[in-house]
Design a protein around this motif. Structure first.
Motif, mmCIF file in Angstrom:
data_model
loop_
_atom_site.group_PDB
_atom_site.id
_atom_site.type_symbol
_atom_site.label_atom_id
_atom_site.label_comp_id
_atom_site.label_asym_id
_atom_site.label_seq_id
_atom_site.Cartn_x
_atom_site.Cartn_y
_atom_site.Cartn_z
ATOM 1 N N ILE A 58 0.856 -1.188 0.000
ATOM 2 C CA ILE A 58 0.000 0.000 0.000
ATOM 3 C C ILE A 58 0.886 1.230 0.000
ATOM 4 O O ILE A 58 1.963 1.235 0.591
ATOM 5 C CB ILE A 58 -0.977 0.032 1.196
ATOM 6 N N GLU A 59 0.446 2.277 -0.665
ATOM 7 C CA GLU A 59 1.235 3.500 -0.785
ATOM 8 C C GLU A 59 0.963 4.372 0.434
ATOM 9 O O GLU A 59 0.040 5.162 0.469
ATOM 10 C CB GLU A 59 0.883 4.245 -2.073
ATOM 11 N N GLU A 123 -3.846 -13.596 -0.424
ATOM 12 C CA GLU A 123 -3.026 -12.826 -1.357
ATOM 13 C C GLU A 123 -2.823 -11.411 -0.829
ATOM 14 O O GLU A 123 -3.738 -10.809 -0.259
ATOM 15 C CB GLU A 123 -3.705 -12.786 -2.728
ATOM 16 N N SER A 124 -1.608 -10.880 -1.012
ATOM 17 C CA SER A 124 -1.301 -9.548 -0.479
ATOM 18 C C SER A 124 -2.205 -8.477 -1.076
ATOM 19 O O SER A 124 -2.579 -7.516 -0.394
ATOM 20 C CB SER A 124 0.169 -9.204 -0.728
ATOM 21 N N SER A 125 -2.598 -8.651 -2.349
ATOM 22 C CA SER A 125 -3.483 -7.661 -2.966
ATOM 23 C C SER A 125 -4.860 -7.661 -2.300
ATOM 24 O O SER A 125 -5.513 -6.620 -2.199
ATOM 25 C CB SER A 125 -3.633 -7.947 -4.466
ATOM 26 N N VAL A 126 -5.303 -8.830 -1.827
ATOM 27 C CA VAL A 126 -6.588 -8.925 -1.137
ATOM 28 C C VAL A 126 -6.521 -8.187 0.200
ATOM 29 O O VAL A 126 -7.419 -7.413 0.549
ATOM 30 C CB VAL A 126 -6.979 -10.402 -0.926
ATOM 31 N N ILE A 127 -5.444 -8.421 0.943
ATOM 32 C CA ILE A 127 -5.277 -7.718 2.224
ATOM 33 C C ILE A 127 -5.218 -6.221 1.995
ATOM 34 O O ILE A 127 -5.824 -5.434 2.730
ATOM 35 C CB ILE A 127 -4.008 -8.209 2.935
ATOM 36 N N ARG A 128 -4.492 -5.810 0.953
ATOM 37 C CA ARG A 128 -4.410 -4.384 0.631
ATOM 38 C C ARG A 128 -5.780 -3.813 0.331
ATOM 39 O O ARG A 128 -6.149 -2.745 0.831
ATOM 40 C CB ARG A 128 -3.482 -4.176 -0.570
ATOM 41 N N ASN A 129 -6.577 -4.532 -0.471
ATOM 42 C CA ASN A 129 -7.904 -4.031 -0.827
ATOM 43 C C ASN A 129 -8.817 -3.923 0.392
ATOM 44 O O ASN A 129 -9.582 -2.964 0.528
ATOM 45 C CB ASN A 129 -8.538 -4.941 -1.881
ATOM 46 N N VAL A 130 -8.741 -4.917 1.281
ATOM 47 C CA VAL A 130 -9.558 -4.855 2.499
ATOM 48 C C VAL A 130 -9.117 -3.691 3.375
ATOM 49 O O VAL A 130 -9.948 -2.947 3.910
ATOM 50 C CB VAL A 130 -9.474 -6.188 3.272
ATOM 51 N N LEU A 131 -7.816 -3.517 3.517
ATOM 52 C CA LEU A 131 -7.319 -2.389 4.312
ATOM 53 C C LEU A 131 -7.806 -1.060 3.747
ATOM 54 O O LEU A 131 -8.180 -0.152 4.505
ATOM 55 C CB LEU A 131 -5.792 -2.407 4.345
ATOM 56 N N ILE A 244 -9.280 -7.937 10.343
ATOM 57 C CA ILE A 244 -9.042 -6.494 10.349
ATOM 58 C C ILE A 244 -10.284 -5.825 10.912
ATOM 59 O O ILE A 244 -11.394 -6.034 10.420
ATOM 60 C CB ILE A 244 -8.721 -5.978 8.937
ATOM 61 N N VAL A 245 -10.094 -5.036 11.958
ATOM 62 C CA VAL A 245 -11.204 -4.464 12.706
ATOM 63 C C VAL A 245 -11.116 -2.946 12.673
ATOM 64 O O VAL A 245 -10.046 -2.361 12.886
ATOM 65 C CB VAL A 245 -11.180 -4.924 14.177
ATOM 66 N N LEU A 246 -12.249 -2.310 12.424
ATOM 67 C CA LEU A 246 -12.380 -0.868 12.594
ATOM 68 C C LEU A 246 -13.171 -0.635 13.863
ATOM 69 O O LEU A 246 -14.296 -1.110 13.999
ATOM 70 C CB LEU A 246 -13.099 -0.233 11.397
ATOM 71 N N SER A 247 -12.574 0.099 14.808
ATOM 72 C CA SER A 247 -13.234 0.355 16.077
ATOM 73 C C SER A 247 -14.165 1.551 15.966
ATOM 74 O O SER A 247 -13.754 2.634 15.530
ATOM 75 C CB SER A 247 -12.189 0.625 17.168
ATOM 76 N N GLU A 248 -15.405 1.357 16.363
ATOM 77 C CA GLU A 248 -16.367 2.457 16.336
ATOM 78 C C GLU A 248 -16.060 3.480 17.417
ATOM 79 O O GLU A 248 -16.326 4.665 17.247
ATOM 80 C CB GLU A 248 -17.780 1.906 16.532
#
Length: 270
Positions: A58-59, A123-131, A244-248
């Motif tokens: 990721i950039e 796949e690293s691209s999948v993790i990147r897309n989810v992030l 991968i969790v986003l905290s509210e």
């Protein structure tokens, strides 16, 4: 000017390695022929055929995090060790290298973000897309309001066996993948509702609205984190998935692997 020259000499004079971040071919050539210390390229692709290379999945717009990721990758690949003094060279304003940062590799706390990409079966691209989806949610929320979300990535079959549906699965008969702009909009919309998203190693969205049912016994997460984070830790302990969790509550993005919290980041820094 002599004082300034001494300062510059002190910054670059004792460097043991140079890390070039996303260099042009001309910049890479200049550094290769202009220095006798090892050159490591950190970029999304190795377009300059560098002998030592760290993939940047990721950039990072945050310079500190970009350097941290590159150094963690450099240590992991054996290009440097934790005591190496590194000169980081990058272009922030145009196509030429215009910024230099001197740092000792061991001065950065290991965050685990490099391990997240390298040691996951997804796949690293999948993790990147989810992030990217999660970071986007963290920045904008849902209709201007903070939102929490949980994405479980990889080992989808076992994850599904350790969870149950909370509602109709809108992805049950579809073959959509994370990273498609239209799908990402759907994910952000569905994030308003309860449950986890389950995503395969290759990025296929297997399900939404999953209630994770692994036992939380023995899972140790930092105080103050709630049930969503506990479920993320537990499911990654019992499967080969990452979560991968986003905290509210505090707006931070956290990742879990092997039952442990391996890194957290502030979406506003990306």
């Amino acid at each position: 000017m002599s004082g300034l020259g001494d300062l510059v000499s002190n910054i670059i004079g004792d460097a043991d390695a140079v890390f070039l971040f996303s260099p042009s071919a001309a910049n890479h050539e200049t550094f290769v022929h202009g220095t006798d210390v090892p050159i490591v390229v950190v970029a999304e692709e190795n377009n300059v055929d560098a002998e030592a290379f760290v993939e940047l999945p990721i950039e990072f717009t945050n310079i500190t995090e970009r350097i941290r990721f590159g150094l963690e990758g450099g240590v992991d690949h054996g290009h440097i060790d934790s005591g190496t003094i590194v000169l980081c060279a990058m272009n922030l304003f145009d196509d030429s290298v215009d910024s230099l940062v001197r740092v000792r590799a061991g001065e950065f706390t290991h965050t685990g973000i490099y391990d997240l990409f390298v040691n996951s079966r997804a796949e690293s691209s999948v993790i990147r897309n989810v992030l990217e989806v999660v970071i986007g949610l963290g920045k904008k929320g849902q209709k201007g309001k903070p939102v929490g979300a949980l994405f479980v990535v990889g080992d989808a079959g076992k994850v599904m066996n350790k969870s149950r549906s909370l509602s109709y699965n809108p992805f049950e008969k579809s073959h959509v993948h994370v990273g498609d702009p239209i799908v990402d909009v759907m994910l952000k919309e569905f994030s308003r509702l309860d449950g986890a998203f389950v995503i395969s190693d290759a990025g296929k969205i297997v399900s939404a609205y999953r209630y994770l049912e692994p036992s939380a016994e023995g899972v140790d997460i930092p105080k103050g984190l709630g049930t969503r984070h506990m479920a993320a830790g537990a499911i990654t302990r019992d499967t080969n998935a990452i979560a991968i969790v986003l905290s509210e509550s505090d707006g931070l993005v956290r990742a879990f692997s092997g039952g442990e919290l391996i890194f957290e980041l502030d979406p506003e820094a990306y």
